[in-house]
Design a protein around this motif. Sequence first.
Motif, PDB file in Angstrom:
ATOM      1  N   TRP A   1       0.677  -1.187   0.202  1.00 27.65           N
ATOM      2  CA  TRP A   1       0.123  -0.107   0.048  1.00 27.65           C
ATOM      3  C   TRP A   1       0.995   1.338  -0.009  1.00 27.65           C
ATOM      4  N   TYR A   2       1.862   1.201   0.724  1.00 26.79           N
ATOM      5  CA  TYR A   2       2.758   2.548   0.805  1.00 26.79           C
ATOM      6  C   TYR A   2       3.398   2.644  -0.503  1.00 26.79           C
ATOM      7  N   GLN A   3       3.706   1.636  -1.298  1.00 26.33           N
ATOM      8  CA  GLN A   3       4.179   1.691  -2.893  1.00 26.33           C
ATOM      9  C   GLN A   3       3.324   2.353  -3.752  1.00 26.33           C
ATOM     10  N   LYS A   4       2.005   1.843  -3.406  1.00 19.59           N
ATOM     11  CA  LYS A   4       1.201   2.511  -4.244  1.00 19.59           C
ATOM     12  C   LYS A   4       0.839   3.720  -3.986  1.00 19.59           C
ATOM     13  N   SER A   5       0.951   4.207  -2.824  1.00 21.62           N
ATOM     14  CA  SER A   5       0.859   5.501  -2.430  1.00 21.62           C
ATOM     15  C   SER A   5       1.590   6.551  -3.006  1.00 21.62           C
ATOM     16  N   LEU A   6       3.037   6.078  -3.071  1.00 25.14           N
ATOM     17  CA  LEU A   6       4.223   6.769  -3.393  1.00 25.14           C
ATOM     18  C   LEU A   6       4.053   6.886  -5.138  1.00 25.14           C
ATOM     19  N   ALA A   7       3.654   5.793  -5.620  1.00 21.55           N
ATOM     20  CA  ALA A   7       3.455   5.845  -7.207  1.00 21.55           C
ATOM     21  C   ALA A   7       2.193   7.034  -7.585  1.00 21.55           C
ATOM     22  N   HIS A   8       1.453   7.194  -6.687  1.00 21.23           N
ATOM     23  CA  HIS A   8       0.380   7.962  -6.958  1.00 21.23           C
ATOM     24  C   HIS A   8       0.577   9.357  -6.565  1.00 21.23           C
ATOM     25  N   GLY A   9       1.823   9.644  -5.764  1.00 23.74           N
ATOM     26  CA  GLY A   9       2.292  10.978  -5.429  1.00 23.74           C
ATOM     27  C   GLY A   9       2.240  11.416  -4.038  1.00 23.74           C
ATOM     28  N   CYS A  10       2.079  10.565  -3.151  1.00 25.63           N
ATOM     29  CA  CYS A  10       2.264  10.556  -1.609  1.00 25.63           C
ATOM     30  C   CYS A  10       3.802  10.650  -1.210  1.00 25.63           C
ATOM     31  N   LYS A  11       4.249  11.735  -0.996  1.00 21.36           N
ATOM     32  CA  LYS A  11       5.829  11.668  -0.818  1.00 21.36           C
ATOM     33  C   LYS A  11       6.125  11.173   0.570  1.00 21.36           C
ATOM     34  N   ASP A  12       5.246  11.221   1.666  1.00 24.39           N
ATOM     35  CA  ASP A  12       5.224  10.702   2.838  1.00 24.39           C
ATOM     36  C   ASP A  12       5.641   9.051   2.981  1.00 24.39           C
ATOM     37  N   ALA A  13       5.012   8.263   2.004  1.00 24.34           N
ATOM     38  CA  ALA A  13       5.203   7.133   1.631  1.00 24.34           C
ATOM     39  C   ALA A  13       6.461   6.723   1.934  1.00 24.34           C
ATOM     40  N   ARG A  14       7.417   7.448   1.088  1.00 28.58           N
ATOM     41  CA  ARG A  14       8.697   6.874   0.812  1.00 28.58           C
ATOM     42  C   ARG A  14       9.435   6.894   2.475  1.00 28.58           C
ATOM     43  N   VAL A  15       9.138   7.509   3.306  1.00 32.58           N
ATOM     44  CA  VAL A  15       9.772   7.239   4.679  1.00 32.58           C
ATOM     45  C   VAL A  15       9.303   6.165   5.293  1.00 32.58           C
ATOM     46  N   ARG A  16       7.927   5.861   5.052  1.00 30.97           N
ATOM     47  CA  ARG A  16       7.329   4.654   5.776  1.00 30.97           C
ATOM     48  C   ARG A  16       8.019   3.268   5.041  1.00 30.97           C
ATOM     49  N   ILE A  17       8.308   3.313   3.734  1.00 33.34           N
ATOM     50  CA  ILE A  17       8.913   2.440   3.130  1.00 33.34           C
ATOM     51  C   ILE A  17      10.001   2.048   3.425  1.00 33.34           C
ATOM     52  N   GLU A  18      10.886   2.904   3.869  1.00 28.30           N
ATOM     53  CA  GLU A  18      12.255   2.467   4.426  1.00 28.30           C
ATOM     54  C   GLU A  18      12.189   2.168   5.817  1.00 28.30           C
ATOM     55  N   VAL A  19      11.300   2.839   6.653  1.00 29.38           N
ATOM     56  CA  VAL A  19      11.200   2.273   7.978  1.00 29.38           C
ATOM     57  C   VAL A  19      10.682   1.076   8.039  1.00 29.38           C
ATOM     58  N   LEU A  20       9.743   0.500   7.458  1.00 30.08           N
ATOM     59  CA  LEU A  20       9.076  -0.743   7.255  1.00 30.08           C
ATOM     60  C   LEU A  20       9.889  -1.796   6.721  1.00 30.08           C
ATOM     61  N   LYS A  21      10.834  -1.313   5.782  1.00 36.68           N
ATOM     62  CA  LYS A  21      11.841  -2.294   5.261  1.00 36.68           C
ATOM     63  C   LYS A  21      12.729  -2.624   6.372  1.00 36.68           C
ATOM     64  N   GLN A  22      12.991  -1.718   7.151  1.00 37.71           N
ATOM     65  CA  GLN A  22      13.947  -1.861   8.281  1.00 37.71           C
ATOM     66  C   GLN A  22      13.319  -2.809   9.287  1.00 37.71           C
ATOM     67  N   LYS A  23      12.197  -2.551   9.450  1.00 42.63           N
ATOM     68  CA  LYS A  23      11.511  -3.445  10.482  1.00 42.63           C
ATOM     69  C   LYS A  23      11.356  -4.771   9.966  1.00 42.63           C
ATOM     70  N   MET A  24      11.063  -5.005   8.621  1.00 41.82           N
ATOM     71  CA  MET A  24      10.820  -6.355   8.062  1.00 41.82           C
ATOM     72  C   MET A  24      12.410  -6.958   8.182  1.00 41.82           C
ATOM     73  N   ALA A  25      13.501  -6.293   8.032  1.00 38.07           N
ATOM     74  CA  ALA A  25      14.833  -6.800   7.958  1.00 38.07           C
ATOM     75  C   ALA A  25      15.140  -7.326   9.241  1.00 38.07           C
ATOM     76  N   SER A  26      14.835  -6.440  10.296  1.00 40.91           N
ATOM     77  CA  SER A  26      15.140  -7.111  11.730  1.00 40.91           C
ATOM     78  C   SER A  26      14.111  -8.220  12.392  1.00 40.91           C
ATOM     79  N   ALA A  27      13.137  -8.366  11.627  1.00 42.12           N
ATOM     80  CA  ALA A  27      12.244  -9.519  12.020  1.00 42.12           C
ATOM     81  C   ALA A  27      12.767 -10.718  11.661  1.00 42.12           C
ATOM     82  N   LYS A  28      13.592 -10.857  10.605  1.00 47.12           N
ATOM     83  CA  LYS A  28      14.088 -11.992   9.922  1.00 47.12           C
ATOM     84  C   LYS A  28      14.927 -12.707  11.157  1.00 47.12           C
TER      85      LYS A  28
END
Length: 108
Positions: A81-108
Amino acid sequence: MIIRTVLFICLFLGLGVWIETSSFAAFLRGEAVYEGKDYSQAMKFFQKAAEKGNAYAEFYIGVEYEMGQGVSMDYPVALNWYQKSLAHGCKDARVRIEVLKQKMASAK
């Protein structure tokens, strides 16, 4: 505040029918319900707006999935959903994508 002012002006000018059927109206309703912490109901409005390509509704859907608000927590779905949001112009999504990717990496 700006959004509410624009809404008032549009209603004042007689454009209420246009706003009522737009993704903007569904997003505003979702945002109001979200602020009241009724996350399940907010999700319904955000999904309606997202179906029409509203980037900010897509962003909020991502937030709800990331935080487990009104839905089960699901990082891959939130990321989508964040990626869709970014693709449609919501620049705030970029930050959430990076934070979420870090969360996902640390959960492994």
